[in-house]
Every structure is written in C-alpha cells, then in structure tokens.
Design an enzyme around this catalytic site. Structure first.
Site, short mmCIF file in Angstrom:
data_model
loop_
_atom_site.label_atom_id
_atom_site.label_comp_id
_atom_site.label_asym_id
_atom_site.label_seq_id
_atom_site.Cartn_x
_atom_site.Cartn_y
_atom_site.Cartn_z
CG ASP A 198 -0.25 -0.46 2.49
OD1 ASP A 198 1.00 -0.40 2.56
OD2 ASP A 198 -0.95 -0.87 3.43
CG ASP A 205 -8.77 -1.55 11.63
OD1 ASP A 205 -7.77 -2.20 11.20
OD2 ASP A 205 -9.25 -0.59 11.00
CG HIS A 221 -5.76 -2.41 8.59
ND1 HIS A 221 -5.99 -1.11 9.01
CD2 HIS A 221 -4.41 -2.56 8.66
CE1 HIS A 221 -4.85 -0.52 9.31
NE2 HIS A 221 -3.88 -1.38 9.11
CD GLU A 254 -8.64 0.97 7.80
OE1 GLU A 254 -8.47 -0.07 8.48
OE2 GLU A 254 -8.19 2.07 8.15
C1 GLP Z 1 -0.31 0.12 8.54
C2 GLP Z 1 -0.02 -0.73 7.31
C3 GLP Z 1 -0.21 -2.21 7.61
C4 GLP Z 1 0.53 -2.59 8.88
C5 GLP Z 1 -0.01 -1.77 10.02
C6 GLP Z 1 0.59 -2.15 11.37
O1 GLP Z 1 -1.67 0.29 8.75
N1 GLP Z 1 -0.84 -0.37 6.21
O2 GLP Z 1 0.26 -2.96 6.51
O3 GLP Z 1 0.36 -3.95 9.13
O4 GLP Z 1 0.28 -0.42 9.73
O5 GLP Z 1 1.68 -1.36 11.69
P1 GLP Z 1 2.59 -1.54 12.95
O6 GLP Z 1 3.52 -2.64 12.64
O7 GLP Z 1 3.28 -0.22 13.09
O8 GLP Z 1 1.70 -1.87 14.11
#
Ligand code: GLP
Length: 276
Positions: A67, A136, A138, A143
């Site tokens: 993304d 959440d 995702h 989402e």
């Molecule tokens: C963002 C990314 C996800 C990732 C998430 C968790 O939302 N789009 O791909 O898994 O962050 O991030 P963290 O590892 O900082 O908790």
C-alpha cells in the site's frame, strides 16, 4: 494456517527474515510482497544483516508493496516508498527498478490501481507476501468491511487507523493522510505463500480474532484462514489470548519443516539500531 510462537518480538522477526531468506535463496528472482509499519523494521534490519554477513542476494528479487498513502509523493519522508528505501532498498543490492509500490501521487488513482494489478500479473504473481496487522484487523489498508474479494483500489482510512499511524507523523493526527491505495484482500489471497508477523501485547486481542475468530469482512485478516499456505509468526505477548497455544507450540517443536529453524541462529541485528 500455521501459528508459530516465538519467545520475543526479536526472535519472531528473525524467524520471518530467515524464512524470507530461505525462499530468496531457493528462487533468486522471487516476487516478494512487502509490508510497512513498525513491526517490519526488525525484519528489514535482519535481512540487511543477512545481506552483509551472508551475502543474501537481492539482485534479481522483485518486490511489490501492499500500500501507499494518497497524496504523498515518493520522496515524502512519510511515504511508504521512502520507508522502504530507508529500511531495506538502500541497504541491500536490490535493483530499484524491480521495486514497486502503488503511486499515491498519481493523477488518475483508479488507473494506477489497475496498472499495479497488471504489473503483479506480468511478474507471474507474488511468491511470498509479508503482512502485518492493523489494530482493527486490517491487512494492507483493507479496513473493516472491505470486500474479501477486493482488488487494488483507493480506500478511506478509519479514524482508529489514522490515530494508530499518527506516531509516524510526529504524533500529528492532522498530518496523516485520510486515504490510501492498497492491494485488495483478493489480491493478497492470490500470493502463493503468506507470512504474517504480529508482535506485542496490544495486538493480542485482534490476533486472536484474526486467527481463531469467525471469518468476517469486519476483520479482514480473518480472510487469511482461506489461504492454503499462510504462516503467522507471533511473540509470546501477542499470543496471550490464543486458545490453541499448546497445539501451535507442538507444531513448532515437532513438525519436520520447522527443524532447521529450531536451532539457535547466529545472526544479530546491527548494534547501532538495536537500542530503539
Ligand atoms: C499500517 C499498514 C499495515 C501494517 C499496520 C501495522 O496500517 N498499512 O500494513 O500492518 O500499519 O503497523 P505496525 O507494525 O506499526 O503496528
């Protein structure tokens, strides 16, 4: 799906890096799906170490990130392109032309998403997709209520996700983009193999829902239960609420495919970056 519990977040990240390295050695032109977020930083540190010490070769590897934020050009320090350059691409011998992220600054975002799907297809599909999980549930930026067959598209972020990612924008909630381009759940499920890394006590409840809960578009990670080759690597803190812990531990101790990963590895993350 297999859940593998490791004692610490560091050990879990190292196991993920070792699995990626194994597949990259077996197929140097591996098509690797990549993820961002704080959890992944340790994985990229270990891969960097493996490149330096063990000559892990990325020269033929092709990558596709999950993304990108809408509106951030690739040279913006908060863009995922910048994150990838900083944490991995600039540190290993990857050919930058083989690295792909959706362009969140494209003028026609729908065309950009279609193009991204075509690029993945032209490369023969993703061999190994790395995933984290949002608070959440995702995956990517899919989402709650994202269709479980969705493809790469533009998606509005939830207020919870915006809050969760604010620390990466200096804590300023207003600085976090409201929209992102993301591979769809359907795109992710087409990867031949999936590796999800989840660490930390704050992810324990959502991990249990994702892995052991009923499948629902409200928690898009539950769609991974459909995938024929999905490994979920977690630390003890994140595993706290899993009901099947004893069985998961038994798998890691006894299944032949994990034998080579049970031995203590010698690799360590670079000292300078370990203090964070
Ligand atoms: C963002 C990314 C996800 C990732 C998430 C968790 O939302 N789009 O791909 O898994 O962050 O991030 P963290 O590892 O900082 O908790």
């Amino acid at each position: 799906m297999e859940v593998i519990i490791q004692p610490t977040a560091d050990a879990a990240a190292l196991l993920v890096a070792r699995l990626i390295a194994k597949h990259l050695r077996a197929k140097p032109s591996l098509v690797l799906g990549l993820a961002t977020g704080r959890t992944m930083e340790r994985v990229y540190e270990y891969l960097t170490e493996m490149h330096r010490r063990e000559k892990l070769d990325f020269s033929l590897c092709r990558t596709f990130n999950l993304d990108e934020y809408v509106g951030l050009p690739p040279n913006d320090p908060h863009s995922y392109r910048y994150y990838m350059d900083r944490h991995l691409f600039s540190r290993v011998n990857i050919d930058r032309r083989n690295t792909h992220l959706p362009n969140g600054a494209a003028r026609d975002l729908a065309a950009e998403c279609r193009h991204y799907e075509e690029l993945i297809r032209d490369c023969g599909g993703i061999d190994l997709q790395l995933l984290g999980i949002g608070a959440d549930g995702h995956i990517g930026f899919n989402e709650p209520l994202s269709a479980l067959r969705s493809r790469t598209r533009e998606k509005a972020l939830t207020p919870a996700t915006i809050r969760q990612n604010a620390p990466l924008f200096g804590g300023k909630i207003s600085a976090v983009p409201r929209r992102a381009l993301t591979m769809g759940v359907g795109t992710i499920l087409e990867a031949r193999r999936i590796l999800m890394l989840v660490t930390g006590a704050e992810k324990a409840t959502i991990l249990a829902k994702a892995v052991e809960g009923p499948m629902t578009a409200m928690v898009t990670a539950t769609a991974l239960q459909l995938h024929p080759d999905c490994k979920v690597i977690v630390d003890e803190a994140a595993a706290k609420r899993l009901r099947g812990k004893a069985y998961y531990r038994w798998i890691f101790k006894n299944e032949p495919e994990w034998q080579e990963f049970r031995a203590a590895p010698s690799i360590r993350r670079a000292r300078s970056r370990r203090s964070r």
